[in-house]
Design a protein around this motif. Structure first.
Motif, PDB file in Angstrom:
ATOM      1  N   MET A   1       0.829  -1.013   0.022  1.00  0.00           N
ATOM      2  CA  MET A   1       0.086  -0.020   0.176  1.00  0.00           C
ATOM      3  C   MET A   1       1.002   1.202   0.029  1.00  0.00           C
ATOM      4  N   GLU A   2       0.281   2.289  -0.815  1.00  0.00           N
ATOM      5  CA  GLU A   2       1.082   3.344  -0.775  1.00  0.00           C
ATOM      6  C   GLU A   2       0.896   4.434   0.236  1.00  0.00           C
ATOM      7  N   LEU A   3       1.780   4.761   1.106  1.00  0.00           N
ATOM      8  CA  LEU A   3       1.531   5.754   2.391  1.00  0.00           C
ATOM      9  C   LEU A   3       1.996   7.181   1.927  1.00  0.00           C
ATOM     10  N   HIS A   4       1.370   8.008   2.589  1.00  0.00           N
ATOM     11  CA  HIS A   4       1.694   9.652   2.466  1.00  0.00           C
ATOM     12  C   HIS A   4       1.437  10.124   3.912  1.00  0.00           C
ATOM     13  N   THR A   5       2.196  11.222   4.039  1.00  0.00           N
ATOM     14  CA  THR A   5       1.998  11.927   5.316  1.00  0.00           C
ATOM     15  C   THR A   5       0.994  12.807   5.335  1.00  0.00           C
ATOM     16  N   VAL A   6       0.084  12.850   6.212  1.00  0.00           N
ATOM     17  CA  VAL A   6      -1.001  13.868   6.520  1.00  0.00           C
ATOM     18  C   VAL A   6      -0.676  14.866   7.419  1.00  0.00           C
ATOM     19  N   VAL A   7      -0.242  14.629   8.431  1.00  0.00           N
ATOM     20  CA  VAL A   7       0.239  15.678   9.367  1.00  0.00           C
ATOM     21  C   VAL A   7       1.473  15.377   9.871  1.00  0.00           C
ATOM     22  N   ASP A   8       2.536  16.348  10.145  1.00  0.00           N
ATOM     23  CA  ASP A   8       3.869  16.047  10.654  1.00  0.00           C
ATOM     24  C   ASP A   8       4.144  16.948  11.650  1.00  0.00           C
ATOM     25  N   GLY A   9       5.440  16.909  12.283  1.00  0.00           N
ATOM     26  CA  GLY A   9       5.968  17.997  13.234  1.00  0.00           C
ATOM     27  C   GLY A   9       5.284  17.797  14.527  1.00  0.00           C
ATOM     28  N   MET A  10       4.763  16.581  14.862  1.00  0.00           N
ATOM     29  CA  MET A  10       4.112  16.211  15.991  1.00  0.00           C
ATOM     30  C   MET A  10       4.893  15.651  17.134  1.00  0.00           C
ATOM     31  N   SER A  11       4.478  15.557  18.509  1.00  0.00           N
ATOM     32  CA  SER A  11       5.385  14.947  19.449  1.00  0.00           C
ATOM     33  C   SER A  11       5.310  13.413  19.523  1.00  0.00           C
ATOM     34  N   PHE A  12       3.612  12.899  19.569  1.00  0.00           N
ATOM     35  CA  PHE A  12       3.411  11.554  19.809  1.00  0.00           C
ATOM     36  C   PHE A  12       1.840  11.757  19.486  1.00  0.00           C
ATOM     37  N   THR A  13       1.391  11.411  18.550  1.00  0.00           N
ATOM     38  CA  THR A  13      -0.026  11.262  18.102  1.00  0.00           C
ATOM     39  C   THR A  13      -0.840  10.105  18.439  1.00  0.00           C
ATOM     40  N   ARG A 276      10.072  11.664  23.344  1.00  0.00           N
ATOM     41  CA  ARG A 276       9.278  12.255  22.501  1.00  0.00           C
ATOM     42  C   ARG A 276       8.953  13.541  22.972  1.00  0.00           C
ATOM     43  N   ARG A 277       9.147  13.844  24.128  1.00  0.00           N
ATOM     44  CA  ARG A 277       8.746  14.898  24.849  1.00  0.00           C
ATOM     45  C   ARG A 277       8.984  16.360  24.322  1.00  0.00           C
ATOM     46  N   ASP A 278      10.156  16.353  23.801  1.00  0.00           N
ATOM     47  CA  ASP A 278      11.054  17.556  23.252  1.00  0.00           C
ATOM     48  C   ASP A 278      11.482  17.445  21.875  1.00  0.00           C
ATOM     49  N   THR A 279      10.896  16.511  21.165  1.00  0.00           N
ATOM     50  CA  THR A 279      10.964  16.259  19.681  1.00  0.00           C
ATOM     51  C   THR A 279       9.731  16.324  18.753  1.00  0.00           C
ATOM     52  N   ARG A 280       9.872  16.529  17.509  1.00  0.00           N
ATOM     53  CA  ARG A 280       8.622  16.628  16.983  1.00  0.00           C
ATOM     54  C   ARG A 280       8.842  15.815  15.500  1.00  0.00           C
ATOM     55  N   GLU A 281       8.976  14.524  16.033  1.00  0.00           N
ATOM     56  CA  GLU A 281       9.248  13.454  14.879  1.00  0.00           C
ATOM     57  C   GLU A 281       8.179  12.672  14.489  1.00  0.00           C
ATOM     58  N   ALA A 282       7.025  12.867  15.361  1.00  0.00           N
ATOM     59  CA  ALA A 282       5.813  12.203  15.193  1.00  0.00           C
ATOM     60  C   ALA A 282       4.936  12.575  13.934  1.00  0.00           C
ATOM     61  N   ALA A 283       4.159  11.602  13.210  1.00  0.00           N
ATOM     62  CA  ALA A 283       3.335  12.137  12.229  1.00  0.00           C
ATOM     63  C   ALA A 283       1.938  11.345  12.225  1.00  0.00           C
ATOM     64  N   ILE A 284       1.097  11.684  11.426  1.00  0.00           N
ATOM     65  CA  ILE A 284      -0.036  10.843  10.989  1.00  0.00           C
ATOM     66  C   ILE A 284       0.189  10.657   9.561  1.00  0.00           C
TER      67      ILE A 284
END
Length: 295
Positions: A1-13, A276-284
């Motif tokens: 399945m082809e994946l794409h990023t919808v929201v990024d720059g989050m901490s832990f979604t 995760r607290r001080d990073t923004r590596e999480a995404a949807i």
């Protein structure tokens, strides 16, 4: 399945929900509930939750309620935008609150908790699931669940992912909101034989069922496998019939989108708060699946 990023720059979604033609989710360490269009545009902060948001849902009249995990409360956003305490579970839950499912017809909510201090590495053990009634009263719903997590309510049956239990449990929901006896909906392995966290994480979990949202039209459930870096599509009984592997950790997933065929994945490199607290590596991330959400 082809994946794409919808929201990024989050901490832990966590807790992706499709509601009112928008994607809703929480982000732990930016302390907020967000919503966006299905492609991630028009991102809005819907509710600030200083003590860490987790599960979300809606009452029959449309008001948003959200778990405030660390102070063991459920918050409610009133029609005028004010925020009040909907329920206080501080004298009921032995550990921080977790995910939540809300019956939009009755206003009842079922809320899990960790059962132990995961981030401190405390011993693993079972914990109760709680029910919160529309008046904010709190009731014991089911005992001895192993990290009750993502849940689904469908056809009078409550499904609960048990992250440290290798299973998804099912309960019949009675008219008064009480639950029948627990039964297996899906099993992936045995219950833990050790209470030592690293031992359990290191080999006792075949699948660590984390966040989920709704059944699909064939009665299967997409579940995040918190240790497997994947989302799996599971048939009742435990057969894994499909999987999506984005190459990073997946901690919740849910179907949505205008045609019900978009699978949203909450991704991050790991689940550890100090990372995760001080990073923004999480995404949807998102992909299109062949079987849409039920209904």
């Amino acid at each position: 399945m082809e994946l794409h990023t919808v929201v990024d720059g989050m901490s832990f979604t966590e807790c992706p929900r499709w509601h009112d033609d928008r994607l809703w989710f929480v982000d732990f360490y930016t302390h907020a509930v967000y919503s966006a269009r299905e492609d991630g545009s028009d991102l809005r902060t819907e509710l600030e939750v200083p003590a860490q948001p987790s599960g979300i849902g809606w009452l029959p009249d449309g008001r948003l309620i959200a778990v405030s995990a660390l102070d063991k409360r459920i918050l409610r956003r009133e029609d005028d935008g004010t925020v009040v305490t909907h329920a206080d579970l501080s004298e009921h839950a032995p550990a921080q609150l977790n995910d939540m499912i809300v019956d939009s017809a009755t206003g009842r909510a079922w809320v899990g908790n960790f059962g132990f201090d995961l981030m401190a590495g405390d011993p693993v053990g079972p914990t109760p699931l709680h029910r919160v009634d529309p008046d904010g009263s709190v009731h014991d719903a089911a005992p001895d669940l192993w990290f009750p997590n993502g849940s689904v309510l469908s056809g009078g049956v409550l499904l609960v992912d048990e992250t440290f239990g290798n299973r998804v449990s099912a309960f019949d929901v009675h008219d008064d909101g009480t639950l029948g006896d627990r039964r297996d909906w899906a099993t992936f392995g045995s219950l833990p034989t050790s209470s030592e966290l690293n031992t359990v994480l290191g080999g006792e979990l075949a699948v660590a069922p984390d966040g989920c949202s709704v059944l699909d039209a064939e009665g299967c459930l997409w579940i995040a496998d918190a240790l497997g870096n994947r989302a799996i599509r599971v048939r009742e009984g435990g057969e894994i019939v499909d999987a999506v592997e984005p190459g990073t950790g997946v901690y919740a997933c849910g179907l949505g989108g205008s045609d019900g065929r978009t699978l949203y994945l909450c991704t991050a490199p790991d689940f550890l708060a100090h990372n995760r607290r001080d990073t923004r590596e999480a995404a949807i991330m998102a992909t299109t699946v062949s079987v849409p959400m039920a209904g």
